[in-house]
Design a protein around this motif. Structure first.
Motif, PDB file in Angstrom:
ATOM      1  N   ARG A   4       0.817  -1.106  -0.100  1.00 38.69           N
ATOM      2  CA  ARG A   4      -0.183  -0.085  -0.160  1.00 38.69           C
ATOM      3  C   ARG A   4       1.006   1.085  -0.051  1.00 38.69           C
ATOM      4  NH1 ARG A   4      -2.737  -3.910   2.643  1.00 38.69           N
ATOM      5  NH2 ARG A   4      -5.168  -4.018   2.081  1.00 38.69           N
ATOM      6  N   THR A 124      -9.085   5.155  -4.667  1.00 35.04           N
ATOM      7  CA  THR A 124      -8.006   4.267  -4.681  1.00 35.04           C
ATOM      8  C   THR A 124      -7.518   3.673  -6.075  1.00 35.04           C
ATOM      9  OG1 THR A 124      -9.806   2.551  -4.140  1.00 35.04           O
ATOM     10  CG2 THR A 124      -8.236   3.205  -2.262  1.00 35.04           C
ATOM     11  N   GLU A 131      -1.483  -1.223  -4.028  1.00 34.72           N
ATOM     12  CA  GLU A 131      -2.712  -0.571  -3.827  1.00 34.72           C
ATOM     13  C   GLU A 131      -2.221   0.837  -3.561  1.00 34.72           C
ATOM     14  OE1 GLU A 131      -6.740  -1.020  -1.474  1.00 34.72           O
ATOM     15  OE2 GLU A 131      -5.371   0.074  -0.189  1.00 34.72           O
ATOM     16  N   ARG A 133      -3.356   4.895  -2.901  1.00 35.19           N
ATOM     17  CA  ARG A 133      -4.220   5.917  -2.074  1.00 35.19           C
ATOM     18  C   ARG A 133      -3.727   7.168  -1.979  1.00 35.19           C
ATOM     19  NH1 ARG A 133      -9.103   5.628   0.385  1.00 35.19           N
ATOM     20  NH2 ARG A 133      -9.190   3.179   0.474  1.00 35.19           N
TER      21      ARG A 133
END
Length: 476
Positions: A4, A124, A131, A133
């Motif tokens: 992430r 997102t 991932e 964001r």
């Protein structure tokens, strides 16, 4: 295992516009993620502007040999090694590629992810196993060649700009469907490199440009042996023998057909929106591209779209222009809006064709017909005469206060000459501003200066002005 990331900016697409945003953000020390599923540099570097201009350059050299006798130089008939032309084109790409490479951008501090990206929500994005964001997103996925649903086209090995430059052998007779800038540039280049060429255009060739100037270019291309069929809609395509192809068309004078060895499809481009998950992100779009406002923001306030995918003018320099506008907004929260009236473009045929600002028709519509059109021919320029480049014309549109509204040029070096006029239009200059500048002699740039000062010619014939001149002479 999913990784992430939470960067300030996430850019999807490493073409010209996306690279510009990523580089600018990194220069200011902003954390940025750049995602690209294909080749760095996008269409322009790998399949578009760079290889096409390299091929055009090869064609110009071949043509220069055939033109040499009129200058008193004899070099014989040009001999073209198409395999080496291919090598030249790809060496040019290779020499520029390091500027757009993954390694260079990672060295700048950009996190580059080589994977396909798609939105999974309004805030997102997934790219491979990562991932993202981000605070803001910039979609810069460009466009791809549009292949129309012509019956039989899928039965032949047709070419597009993505495959054309892989050829190592010249086509014997290249049939080009589409007479826009790409079609006409490639038509002339291949003709000069030894191929027979036929262009089939459903409307007018170079139809987006001023028809008076487009005619100058088309006359030259036809004179070089390119067969240009205007007002001819392609109805079907079929194989002809083992390696040939036949194109059927419906023209102004009825049905017709033309046989060739290869087909190039050059009828336009489609925005790359498939697979991006735009609906999941609440981003409005259609077949023309992502819908944006004048500030290039999409229906999702976190997301901007730039370049071809934004559905407007499809030029590399427009993508770079867009990049500057969104960087200004994202990093400095300063308002910015696209102004298409200041965007120049150039078609790199010979002679070249370039334009900036309003066309004569657009200017007349906006200003109620209260405009003036100034012209000056290349044939009246000494440098053009010296180089035997006398085919051409500059056309300038001004309002009643002599403000420069638009400029079109057909002729040698038009793509370079339009730069000055793009600056003039962008800054709202008047002919009086141009009157005071001094171009070096002998240069093609003098053509524009002569057109500008022709605006003042009627003043010399006014009785009151002549009376003032006579009166002032009395004082010695």
């Amino acid at each position: 295992m999913t990784t992430r990331l939470t960067p300030d900016i996430c850019v999807i697409g490493a073409g010209s516009g996306g690279l510009s945003v990523a580089a600018a953000a990194a220069a200011f020390g902003v954390e940025v993620v750049l995602i690209e599923k294909g080749r760095m540099g996008g269409d322009c570097l790998n399949y578009g502007c760079v290889p096409s201009k390299a091929m055009i350059a090869a064609g110009k050299h071949a043509h220069a040999i055939s033109e040499a006798p009129q200058y008193g130089v004899t070099a014989g008939e040009p001999k073209v090694n198409f395999g080496k032309v291919h090598d030249h084109v790809h060496s040019v790409i290779a020499s520029i590629a390091p500027n757009d490479s993954v390694e260079r951008f990672r060295a700048m501090g950009v996190t580059v992810i080589e994977a396909e990206a798609h939105f999974t929500g309004k805030a997102t994005v997934m790219a491979g196993e990562t991932e993202i964001r981000a605070r803001r997103y910039v979609v810069a996925t460009g466009s791809s060649p549009f292949v129309p649903p012509i019956p039989g086209l899928d039965s032949v090995d047709y070419l597009t700009n993505e495959t054309l430059f892989e050829r190592t052998r010249a086509p014997k007779h290249l049939l080009i469907i589409g007479g826009g800038p790409i079609g006409m540039e490639m038509a002339q280049a291949h003709r000069r490199l030894g191929a027979d060429v036929t262009v089939i255009e459903g409307a007018k060739a170079l139809g987006k440009d001023d028809p008076e100037l487009a005619a100058i270019v088309l006359d030259k291309i036809r004179a070089e042996g390119v067969n240009v069929l205007e007002g001819s809609k392609v109805t079907s395509v079929e194989k002809r023998g083992k390696t040939g192809v036949r194109v059927h068309y419906e023209g102004e004078n009825g049905a017709g057909q033309v046989d060739g060895s290869d087909v190039l499809v050059a009828v336009g481009r489609l925005a790359n929106v498939e697979g991006l998950g735009l609906d999941e992100a609440g981003i409005k779009h259609d077949r023309r591209g992502i819908k944006v406002g004048a500030n290039l923001r999409t229906s999702n306030s976190k997301v901007y779209a730039i370049g071809d995918v934004a559905g407007g003018l499809q030029f590399t320099h427009v993508a770079n222009y867009h990049a500057g506008l969104v960087v200004q907004q994202i990093l400095f929260r300063a308002p910015a809006k696209e102004n298409r009236d200041i965007i120049p473009w150039a078609t790199f045929t010979d002679p070249e064709l370039a334009h900036v600002g309003l066309t004569e028709e657009q200017a007349a519509e906006r200003h109620g017909g209260k405009i003036q059109v100034l012209r000056w021919p290349y044939a009246e320029n000494d440098r053009a005469q010296a180089e035997r480049k006398t085919e051409g014309l500059i056309k300038m549109v001004v309002d009643r206060k002599a403000k420069i509204l638009g400029v079109s040029i057909a002729g040698a070096g038009a793509g370079e000459m339009i730069n000055m006029w793009a600056l003039a239009v962008t800054n709202g200059l008047k002919l009086g501003d141009v009157r005071g500048y001094v171009p070096p002699y002998p240069t093609m740039a003098e053509i524009g200066k002569r057109a500008a000062i022709s605006y003042y010619s009627p003043i010399t014939r006014k009785p009151i002005v002549r009376w003032i001149v006579r009166f002032l002479r009395r004082f010695g």
